[in-house]
Scaffold this motif. Structure first.
Motif, PDB file in Angstrom:
ATOM      1  N   VAL A 166       0.442   5.201   4.758  1.00 56.92           N
ATOM      2  CA  VAL A 166      -0.666   5.550   3.870  1.00 56.92           C
ATOM      3  C   VAL A 166      -0.111   6.284   2.655  1.00 56.92           C
ATOM      4  CG1 VAL A 166      -2.432   5.655   5.679  1.00 56.92           C
ATOM      5  CG2 VAL A 166      -1.106   7.707   5.116  1.00 56.92           C
ATOM      6  N   PHE A 167      -0.875   6.264   1.587  1.00 58.27           N
ATOM      7  CA  PHE A 167      -0.516   6.927   0.346  1.00 58.27           C
ATOM      8  C   PHE A 167      -1.188   8.298   0.309  1.00 58.27           C
ATOM      9  CE2 PHE A 167      -1.692   7.634  -4.224  1.00 58.27           C
ATOM     10  CZ  PHE A 167      -0.398   7.814  -4.722  1.00 58.27           C
ATOM     11  N   VAL A 168      -0.435   9.325  -0.088  1.00 56.17           N
ATOM     12  CA  VAL A 168      -0.990  10.674  -0.168  1.00 56.17           C
ATOM     13  C   VAL A 168      -0.744  11.223  -1.572  1.00 56.17           C
ATOM     14  CG1 VAL A 168      -0.990  13.010   0.789  1.00 56.17           C
ATOM     15  CG2 VAL A 168      -0.485  11.061   2.276  1.00 56.17           C
ATOM     16  N   ALA A 169      -1.820  11.599  -2.229  1.00 60.32           N
ATOM     17  CA  ALA A 169      -1.754  12.223  -3.555  1.00 60.32           C
ATOM     18  C   ALA A 169      -2.584  13.497  -3.532  1.00 60.32           C
ATOM     19  CB  ALA A 169      -2.270  11.270  -4.629  1.00 60.32           C
ATOM     20  N   ARG A 170      -2.352  14.351  -4.480  1.00 63.08           N
ATOM     21  CA  ARG A 170      -3.142  15.572  -4.574  1.00 63.08           C
ATOM     22  C   ARG A 170      -4.508  15.241  -5.172  1.00 63.08           C
ATOM     23  NH1 ARG A 170      -2.776  20.811  -3.858  1.00 63.08           N
ATOM     24  NH2 ARG A 170      -4.034  22.200  -5.145  1.00 63.08           N
ATOM     25  N   VAL A 181      -5.323   1.634  -2.509  1.00 64.83           N
ATOM     26  CA  VAL A 181      -4.397   1.649  -3.647  1.00 64.83           C
ATOM     27  C   VAL A 181      -3.568   0.375  -3.641  1.00 64.83           C
ATOM     28  CG1 VAL A 181      -4.188   4.140  -3.955  1.00 64.83           C
ATOM     29  CG2 VAL A 181      -2.738   2.992  -2.276  1.00 64.83           C
ATOM     30  N   GLU A 182      -3.171  -0.044  -4.836  1.00 62.87           N
ATOM     31  CA  GLU A 182      -2.281  -1.192  -5.012  1.00 62.87           C
ATOM     32  C   GLU A 182      -0.858  -0.688  -5.208  1.00 62.87           C
ATOM     33  OE1 GLU A 182      -3.285  -4.266  -4.856  1.00 62.87           O
ATOM     34  OE2 GLU A 182      -5.476  -4.110  -5.091  1.00 62.87           O
ATOM     35  N   TRP A 183       0.115  -1.500  -4.818  1.00 63.54           N
ATOM     36  CA  TRP A 183       1.507  -1.082  -4.913  1.00 63.54           C
ATOM     37  C   TRP A 183       1.959  -0.766  -6.338  1.00 63.54           C
ATOM     38  CZ3 TRP A 183       3.954   0.957  -1.157  1.00 63.54           C
ATOM     39  CH2 TRP A 183       3.624   0.632   0.147  1.00 63.54           C
ATOM     40  N   HIS A 207      10.698  -3.898   2.550  1.00 64.99           N
ATOM     41  CA  HIS A 207       9.376  -4.485   2.325  1.00 64.99           C
ATOM     42  C   HIS A 207       9.066  -4.557   0.828  1.00 64.99           C
ATOM     43  CE1 HIS A 207       8.347  -4.973   6.424  1.00 64.99           C
ATOM     44  NE2 HIS A 207       8.129  -3.696   6.710  1.00 64.99           N
ATOM     45  N   LEU A 208       9.431  -3.515   0.083  1.00 64.02           N
ATOM     46  CA  LEU A 208       9.217  -3.535  -1.366  1.00 64.02           C
ATOM     47  C   LEU A 208      10.006  -4.662  -2.017  1.00 64.02           C
ATOM     48  CD1 LEU A 208       9.282   0.199  -2.539  1.00 64.02           C
ATOM     49  CD2 LEU A 208       7.320  -1.347  -2.523  1.00 64.02           C
ATOM     50  N   ALA A 209      11.270  -4.787  -1.625  1.00 65.40           N
ATOM     51  CA  ALA A 209      12.123  -5.816  -2.212  1.00 65.40           C
ATOM     52  C   ALA A 209      11.571  -7.215  -1.940  1.00 65.40           C
ATOM     53  CB  ALA A 209      13.547  -5.689  -1.673  1.00 65.40           C
ATOM     54  N   ALA A 210      10.986  -7.404  -0.738  1.00 66.31           N
ATOM     55  CA  ALA A 210      10.422  -8.699  -0.388  1.00 66.31           C
ATOM     56  C   ALA A 210       9.245  -9.057  -1.292  1.00 66.31           C
ATOM     57  CB  ALA A 210       9.979  -8.708   1.069  1.00 66.31           C
ATOM     58  N   GLU A 261      -2.902  -4.014   0.222  1.00 66.34           N
ATOM     59  CA  GLU A 261      -2.071  -5.031   0.863  1.00 66.34           C
ATOM     60  C   GLU A 261      -0.964  -4.323   1.636  1.00 66.34           C
ATOM     61  OE1 GLU A 261      -0.705  -7.972  -1.868  1.00 66.34           O
ATOM     62  OE2 GLU A 261      -2.669  -8.259  -2.775  1.00 66.34           O
ATOM     63  N   PRO A 262      -1.272  -3.852   2.841  1.00 64.20           N
ATOM     64  CA  PRO A 262      -0.294  -3.040   3.592  1.00 64.20           C
ATOM     65  C   PRO A 262       0.913  -3.853   4.037  1.00 64.20           C
ATOM     66  CG  PRO A 262      -2.172  -3.576   4.974  1.00 64.20           C
ATOM     67  CD  PRO A 262      -2.523  -4.047   3.583  1.00 64.20           C
ATOM     68  N   PHE A 263       2.008  -3.145   4.223  1.00 67.96           N
ATOM     69  CA  PHE A 263       3.188  -3.752   4.815  1.00 67.96           C
ATOM     70  C   PHE A 263       2.933  -4.015   6.295  1.00 67.96           C
ATOM     71  CE2 PHE A 263       5.977  -1.333   1.572  1.00 67.96           C
ATOM     72  CZ  PHE A 263       5.824  -2.354   0.665  1.00 67.96           C
TER      73      PHE A 263
END
Length: 301
Positions: A166-170, A181-183, A207-210, A261-263
């Motif tokens: 999951v993505f965590v932001a303030r 969120v999108e990558w 996964h990012l590289a793919a 679009e989760p890994f």
């Protein structure tokens, strides 16, 4: 051959320093040195290269080390089996856990001590490679690690859950109205991530590289607590396993979002060394892993 001499030898190989090895064995350095000399005399081989300091093991020492480690583990197992034949299991279970699995440690410990209330648990945060090495050297009784990526060998594994990120932001950093969120928008943020020596980061980068992406974090650490602290302080966002969200208070400083679009999920499980006979502590760890009742968030991946 005295078991204590083997313990001196294994401790020196592990610590790489005479004084630290002596401290680990609760003896003086002269006592440890004399014990090593006695072991070498009994074997008729020099095991340790030394001048005024420890240099390393000889070829004979490297060949003998796995047997010394195994001999110590077998005696420990013999004593545990005899002690617990008609009573509860005592002692300390040594558990290595990758940082991503740390939220699972509480569930495992609860299940373990429910069945073995006399046991204590010693937890070490280690990389997946360190866990595999420590199991092979009989320095751990069990590990919590990834099962599919760079899988450990010669182990018995119990899958526990499928890890999702999951993505965590303030709060207030621009994501308050988001549901996902999108990558590309994640990678446009100043990120703090685990360093590249951690398997979670290697999986993440692959996964990012793919998908044709790369990441260049502004800060790295070997602890998710450190990453979350940097996000809370402001100036960074991060990506963490979903299990860590249970440790973030609701209505707090954090905005936690799933990916549109989760890994693919990564399986995490408990592993023990595959050997016969299996130690009492390894058996207890496997039983606890099979008895864990996970919260819904884990079951849902």
């Amino acid at each position: 051959m005295q078991l204590r001499l083997l313990e001196y030898f294994v401790a020196l190989a592990r610590e790489g320093h005479f004084a630290r090895a002596a401290a680990a064995c609760n003896v003086t350095q002269p006592t440890l040195s004399a014990g090593l000399a006695a072991l070498e005399e009994q074997l008729g081989k020099r095991l340790v290269e030394r001048d005024r300091r420890y240099i390393g093991l000889t070829d004979e020492g490297r060949a003998a080390l796995p047997w010394a480690q195994q001999a110590i583990a077998m005696i420990d197992g013999l004593e545990q089996a005899a002690e617990t034949a008609r009573g509860p299991l005592h002692g300390a279970l040594r558990l290595g856990a990758i940082p991503a699995s740390m939220p699972m440690v509480g569930h495992f410990t609860r299940a373990l001590r429910a069945a073995n209330p006399e046991l204590t648990v010693s937890v070490r945060s280690l990389t997946s490679r360190e866990i595999e090495q420590a199991l092979g050297a009989f320095e751990l009784d069990a590990g919590l690690t990834y099962l599919d990526h760079e899988p450990p060998t010669q182990v018995i594994a119990v899958p526990l859950y499928a890890e999702r990120a999951v993505f965590v932001a303030r709060t207030g950093s621009g994501f308050d109205g988001h549901r996902t969120v999108e990558w590309p928008e994640v990678l446009a943020q100043p990120l703090c991530l685990l360093h590249e020596g951690m398997q979670n980061r290697r999986i993440f980068d692959a996964h990012l590289a793919a998908r044709g992406f790369a990441v260049h974090p502004g800060a790295t650490a070997d602890s998710y607590v450190a990453l979350l602290a940097m996000v809370e302080a402001g100036g960074f966002a991060t990506v963490v396993p979903k299990g860590y969200t249970a440790l973030i208070p609701t209505d707090s400083w954090a905005r936690v979002l799933p990916f549109a679009e989760p890994f693919p999920a990564s399986r995490v499980g408990l592993v023990v060394l595959d050997r016969r006979p299996s130690s009492q502590l390894a058996q207890a760890a496997l039983a606890a892993a099979n008895a864990i009742k996970l919260p819904r968030g884990y079951r849902d991946g």
